[in-house]
Motif scaffolding. Structure first.
Motif, PDB file in Angstrom:
ATOM      1  N   TYR A   1      37.708   6.178  48.754  1.00 23.41           N
ATOM      2  CA  TYR A   1      39.065   5.985  48.238  1.00 23.41           C
ATOM      3  C   TYR A   1      39.661   4.717  48.821  1.00 23.41           C
ATOM      4  CZ  TYR A   1      40.586   7.784  52.807  1.00 23.41           C
ATOM      5  OH  TYR A   1      40.784   7.965  54.157  1.00 23.41           O
ATOM      6  N   VAL A   2      40.766   4.281  48.219  1.00 16.20           N
ATOM      7  CA  VAL A   2      41.531   3.145  48.732  1.00 16.20           C
ATOM      8  C   VAL A   2      42.996   3.563  48.812  1.00 16.20           C
ATOM      9  CG1 VAL A   2      39.938   1.442  47.785  1.00 16.20           C
ATOM     10  CG2 VAL A   2      41.912   2.173  46.430  1.00 16.20           C
ATOM     11  N   TRP A   3      43.779   2.772  49.539  1.00 14.09           N
ATOM     12  CA  TRP A   3      45.227   2.967  49.605  1.00 14.09           C
ATOM     13  C   TRP A   3      45.900   1.945  48.697  1.00 14.09           C
ATOM     14  CZ3 TRP A   3      47.086   7.234  51.629  1.00 14.09           C
ATOM     15  CH2 TRP A   3      46.386   7.891  52.646  1.00 14.09           C
ATOM     16  N   LEU A   4      46.762   2.453  47.824  1.00 16.96           N
ATOM     17  CA  LEU A   4      47.528   1.578  46.938  1.00 16.96           C
ATOM     18  C   LEU A   4      49.002   1.615  47.324  1.00 16.96           C
ATOM     19  CD1 LEU A   4      46.002   2.465  43.438  1.00 16.96           C
ATOM     20  CD2 LEU A   4      45.289   0.676  45.046  1.00 16.96           C
ATOM     21  N   LEU A   5      49.706   0.550  46.997  1.00 18.54           N
ATOM     22  CA  LEU A   5      51.156   0.490  47.221  1.00 18.54           C
ATOM     23  C   LEU A   5      51.865   0.952  45.949  1.00 18.54           C
ATOM     24  CD1 LEU A   5      53.392  -0.421  49.248  1.00 18.54           C
ATOM     25  CD2 LEU A   5      53.405  -2.612  48.016  1.00 18.54           C
ATOM     26  N   SER A   6      52.708   2.005  46.100  1.00 13.97           N
ATOM     27  CA  SER A   6      53.426   2.541  44.940  1.00 13.97           C
ATOM     28  C   SER A   6      54.664   1.696  44.642  1.00 13.97           C
ATOM     29  CB  SER A   6      53.839   3.985  45.198  1.00 13.97           C
ATOM     30  OG  SER A   6      54.864   4.022  46.188  1.00 13.97           O
TER      31      SER A   6
ATOM     32  N   ALA B   1      28.061  -9.446  51.119  1.00 11.45           N
ATOM     33  CA  ALA B   1      28.326  -9.571  52.551  1.00 11.45           C
ATOM     34  C   ALA B   1      29.778  -9.273  52.892  1.00 11.45           C
ATOM     35  CB  ALA B   1      27.949 -10.972  53.030  1.00 11.45           C
ATOM     36  N   GLU B   2      30.717  -9.516  51.960  1.00  8.14           N
ATOM     37  CA  GLU B   2      32.135  -9.358  52.265  1.00  8.14           C
ATOM     38  C   GLU B   2      32.885  -8.463  51.286  1.00  8.14           C
ATOM     39  OE1 GLU B   2      33.664 -13.289  52.312  1.00  8.14           O
ATOM     40  OE2 GLU B   2      32.637 -13.879  54.161  1.00  8.14           O
ATOM     41  N   MET B   3      32.320  -8.209  50.112  1.00  4.48           N
ATOM     42  CA  MET B   3      33.058  -7.516  49.063  1.00  4.48           C
ATOM     43  C   MET B   3      32.320  -6.264  48.582  1.00  4.48           C
ATOM     44  SD  MET B   3      35.636  -9.676  48.744  1.00  4.48           S
ATOM     45  CE  MET B   3      36.430  -9.584  47.136  1.00  4.48           C
ATOM     46  N   THR B   4      33.088  -5.343  47.994  1.00  2.00           N
ATOM     47  CA  THR B   4      32.553  -4.135  47.373  1.00  2.00           C
ATOM     48  C   THR B   4      33.033  -4.083  45.928  1.00  2.00           C
ATOM     49  OG1 THR B   4      32.516  -2.916  49.461  1.00  2.00           O
ATOM     50  CG2 THR B   4      32.503  -1.615  47.436  1.00  2.00           C
ATOM     51  N   GLN B   5      32.117  -3.783  45.032  1.00  2.00           N
ATOM     52  CA  GLN B   5      32.478  -3.677  43.629  1.00  2.00           C
ATOM     53  C   GLN B   5      33.108  -2.313  43.357  1.00  2.00           C
ATOM     54  OE1 GLN B   5      29.207  -3.557  40.875  1.00  2.00           O
ATOM     55  NE2 GLN B   5      30.412  -4.418  39.194  1.00  2.00           N
TER      56      GLN B   5
ATOM     57  N   PRO C   1      37.730  -6.495  49.325  1.00  5.42           N
ATOM     58  CA  PRO C   1      37.059  -6.532  50.633  1.00  5.42           C
ATOM     59  C   PRO C   1      36.554  -5.152  51.026  1.00  5.42           C
ATOM     60  CG  PRO C   1      39.104  -7.762  50.699  1.00  5.42           C
ATOM     61  CD  PRO C   1      39.096  -7.049  49.384  1.00  5.42           C
ATOM     62  N   TYR C   2      35.356  -5.108  51.605  1.00  3.80           N
ATOM     63  CA  TYR C   2      34.781  -3.804  51.945  1.00  3.80           C
ATOM     64  C   TYR C   2      35.637  -3.054  52.964  1.00  3.80           C
ATOM     65  CZ  TYR C   2      32.943  -5.748  56.336  1.00  3.80           C
ATOM     66  OH  TYR C   2      32.824  -6.319  57.590  1.00  3.80           O
ATOM     67  N   GLN C   3      36.487  -3.769  53.736  1.00  3.31           N
ATOM     68  CA  GLN C   3      37.355  -3.099  54.715  1.00  3.31           C
ATOM     69  C   GLN C   3      38.413  -2.229  54.032  1.00  3.31           C
ATOM     70  OE1 GLN C   3      36.597  -6.312  54.672  1.00  3.31           O
ATOM     71  NE2 GLN C   3      36.112  -7.095  56.716  1.00  3.31           N
ATOM     72  N   ALA C   4      38.655  -2.454  52.735  1.00  2.00           N
ATOM     73  CA  ALA C   4      39.684  -1.684  52.037  1.00  2.00           C
ATOM     74  C   ALA C   4      39.176  -0.331  51.562  1.00  2.00           C
ATOM     75  CB  ALA C   4      40.211  -2.490  50.852  1.00  2.00           C
ATOM     76  N   VAL C   5      37.875  -0.123  51.573  1.00  2.41           N
ATOM     77  CA  VAL C   5      37.305   1.122  51.066  1.00  2.41           C
ATOM     78  C   VAL C   5      37.140   2.115  52.221  1.00  2.41           C
ATOM     79  CG1 VAL C   5      35.377   2.168  49.838  1.00  2.41           C
ATOM     80  CG2 VAL C   5      36.126  -0.155  49.253  1.00  2.41           C
ATOM     81  N   CYS C   6      37.721   3.303  52.048  1.00  2.58           N
ATOM     82  CA  CYS C   6      37.635   4.372  53.053  1.00  2.58           C
ATOM     83  C   CYS C   6      36.769   5.507  52.514  1.00  2.58           C
ATOM     84  CB  CYS C   6      39.025   4.895  53.394  1.00  2.58           C
ATOM     85  SG  CYS C   6      40.221   3.623  53.866  1.00  2.58           S
TER      86      CYS C   6
ATOM     87  N   LEU D   1      46.027  -1.718  49.836  1.00  2.00           N
ATOM     88  CA  LEU D   1      46.459  -1.855  51.226  1.00  2.00           C
ATOM     89  C   LEU D   1      45.269  -1.793  52.173  1.00  2.00           C
ATOM     90  CD1 LEU D   1      49.524   0.575  51.087  1.00  2.00           C
ATOM     91  CD2 LEU D   1      49.536  -1.925  50.843  1.00  2.00           C
ATOM     92  N   ILE D   2      45.323  -2.582  53.231  1.00  2.00           N
ATOM     93  CA  ILE D   2      44.323  -2.545  54.288  1.00  2.00           C
ATOM     94  C   ILE D   2      45.066  -2.405  55.601  1.00  2.00           C
ATOM     95  CG2 ILE D   2      42.434  -3.782  55.421  1.00  2.00           C
ATOM     96  CD1 ILE D   2      41.981  -5.284  52.835  1.00  2.00           C
ATOM     97  N   GLY D   3      44.982  -1.231  56.208  1.00  2.00           N
ATOM     98  CA  GLY D   3      45.709  -0.969  57.444  1.00  2.00           C
ATOM     99  C   GLY D   3      45.226   0.311  58.087  1.00  2.00           C
ATOM    100  N   GLU D   4      45.842   0.674  59.203  1.00  2.00           N
ATOM    101  CA  GLU D   4      45.474   1.878  59.943  1.00  2.00           C
ATOM    102  C   GLU D   4      46.629   2.873  59.915  1.00  2.00           C
ATOM    103  OE1 GLU D   4      44.346   0.751  63.855  1.00  2.00           O
ATOM    104  OE2 GLU D   4      42.595  -0.416  63.216  1.00  2.00           O
ATOM    105  N   ASN D   5      46.237   4.165  60.068  1.00  2.00           N
ATOM    106  CA  ASN D   5      47.219   5.259  60.162  1.00  2.00           C
ATOM    107  C   ASN D   5      48.087   5.369  58.914  1.00  2.00           C
ATOM    108  OD1 ASN D   5      46.330   5.769  62.861  1.00  2.00           O
ATOM    109  ND2 ASN D   5      47.653   4.103  63.579  1.00  2.00           N
ATOM    110  N   LEU D   6      47.549   5.033  57.778  1.00  2.00           N
ATOM    111  CA  LEU D   6      48.298   5.173  56.530  1.00  2.00           C
ATOM    112  C   LEU D   6      48.265   6.633  56.077  1.00  2.00           C
ATOM    113  CD1 LEU D   6      47.059   2.012  54.570  1.00  2.00           C
ATOM    114  CD2 LEU D   6      49.097   2.257  55.999  1.00  2.00           C
TER     115      LEU D   6
END
Length: 334
Positions: free
Chosen positions: A277-282, A299-303, A264-269, A315-320
């Motif tokens: 970059y993206v956030w991954l869970l270790s 419309a909804e995804m990023t390659q 999802p494009y919301q996961a890309v910062c 991860l998709i969240g805030e203040n990570l």
């Protein structure tokens, strides 16, 4: 009294110790998670072209004629078989058999057809009763239902032109014809998505490839020879103000042979230096920042071209923050 104070202090410490894990837990940022999905990759092919009517019928009169009545004008709605114009066969016969008479006798006939008979004109031209074989038809009718978009002749006048005398177009549905450079046509298939833009068009028109011409055409542009392949496109959205004849540019999203990872494009910062970059869970349950390279967007995804695998938990969240534990709230549904 001293004993009571000691007991009270001990009780407060016990309560504080019990509440400390809850407070700490509540301060841990939350996030939803997702894994990359594998989808067919696409490649974008840039090209240009034009908007066309769904159907077009051009009426040609291939030999010089003298027109009778022109029965339509631009904007008229006509039905298939409806007469568009007529030809004055006697005057046309005079024109065909004795062209030198057109300046005087033909003008006289057109101005006074009741008093200037064809027989007298032919007699004056020393042709007598000679029969005349005409290539022109007495009348011309529309081949399709549609709108008259061009009228290039007038009533009671000489018409001798290689252009279409009358044009009728079916404007009930528009289409596009695109001209794709030969280097980009190999990966295009019927069904590929097309995005069309142009001056006078509000926004972007969506389309779908219908067919690819089996042969190419050559075009000389700025002194350089270009080889182009016509591609027919059906519009799948509103025309957004487009009209037949409009010049357009387009992107054809052709399906490539390789698959791509999409999130999802919301996961890309993106940071201040425009690094994505993206956030991954270790493995320890903490957030880890991971640079990525992105490709196309839907419309909804990023390659994602590089940086993660299909097994990584994104991860998709805030203040990570990197290295900080994360509470998972569930799978991201979009």
């Amino acid at each position: 009294m001293h004993r009571i104070l000691v007991l009270t202090a001990g009780g407060l410490l016990a309560v504080g110790a019990a509440l400390l894990p809850t407070a700490y837990y509540q301060n841990i940022p939350t996030a939803r998670y997702v894994t990359a999905s594998t989808q067919p990759g696409t490649e974008s092919v840039s090209c240009s072209g034009q908007i066309l009517a769904f159907d077009r019928a051009e009426t040609y009169i291939t030999s010089p004629v003298v027109t009778g009545d022109v029965l339509v004008e631009v904007g008229d709605q006509v039905a298939a078989g409806q007469v568009l114009c007529t030809v004055d066969l006697p005057a046309t016969g005079l024109l065909m058999t004795s062209p030198e008479l057109t300046s005087d006798f033909l003008k006289s006939y057109l101005e006074n057809p009741e008093t200037s008979s064809l027989e007298s004109l032919l007699s004056a031209s020393s042709l007598g009763e000679q029969s005349v074989q005409l290539a022109a038809a007495p009348e011309y009718a529309s081949a399709i239902n549609g709108t008259v978009t061009a009228v290039n002749l007038q009533s009671d006048s000489l018409y001798n032109s290689s252009q279409a005398a009358i044009v009728v177009e079916d404007l009930s549905e528009l289409r596009a014809e695109l001209y794709v450079p030969q280097a980009g046509v190999a990966g295009i298939e019927p069904g590929d998505k097309v995005l069309i833009q142009g001056a006078g068009i509000t926004g972007e028109i969506s389309g779908e490839v219908v067919s690819i011409n089996p042969s190419a055409m050559q075009s000389l542009q700025n002194g350089a020879l270009q080889v182009l392949v016509p591609v027919q496109v059906r519009l799948t959205s509103d025309s957004k103000g487009a009209r037949p004849g409009y010049a357009v540019t387009a992107q054809i999203l052709s399906r490539s042979s390789t698959d791509g990872l999409f999130i999802p494009y919301q996961a890309v910062c993106q940071d201040e230096e425009n690094q994505e970059y993206v956030w991954l869970l270790s493995n320890t349950g903490a957030a880890v920042r991971q640079p990525v390279t992105t490709g196309e967007e839907t419309a909804e995804m990023t390659q994602i071209l590089s940086g993660i695998t299909a097994e990584d938990i994104v991860l998709i969240g805030e203040n990570l923050q990197s290295g900080q534990p994360v509470r998972l709230e569930g799978y991201y549904e979009g």
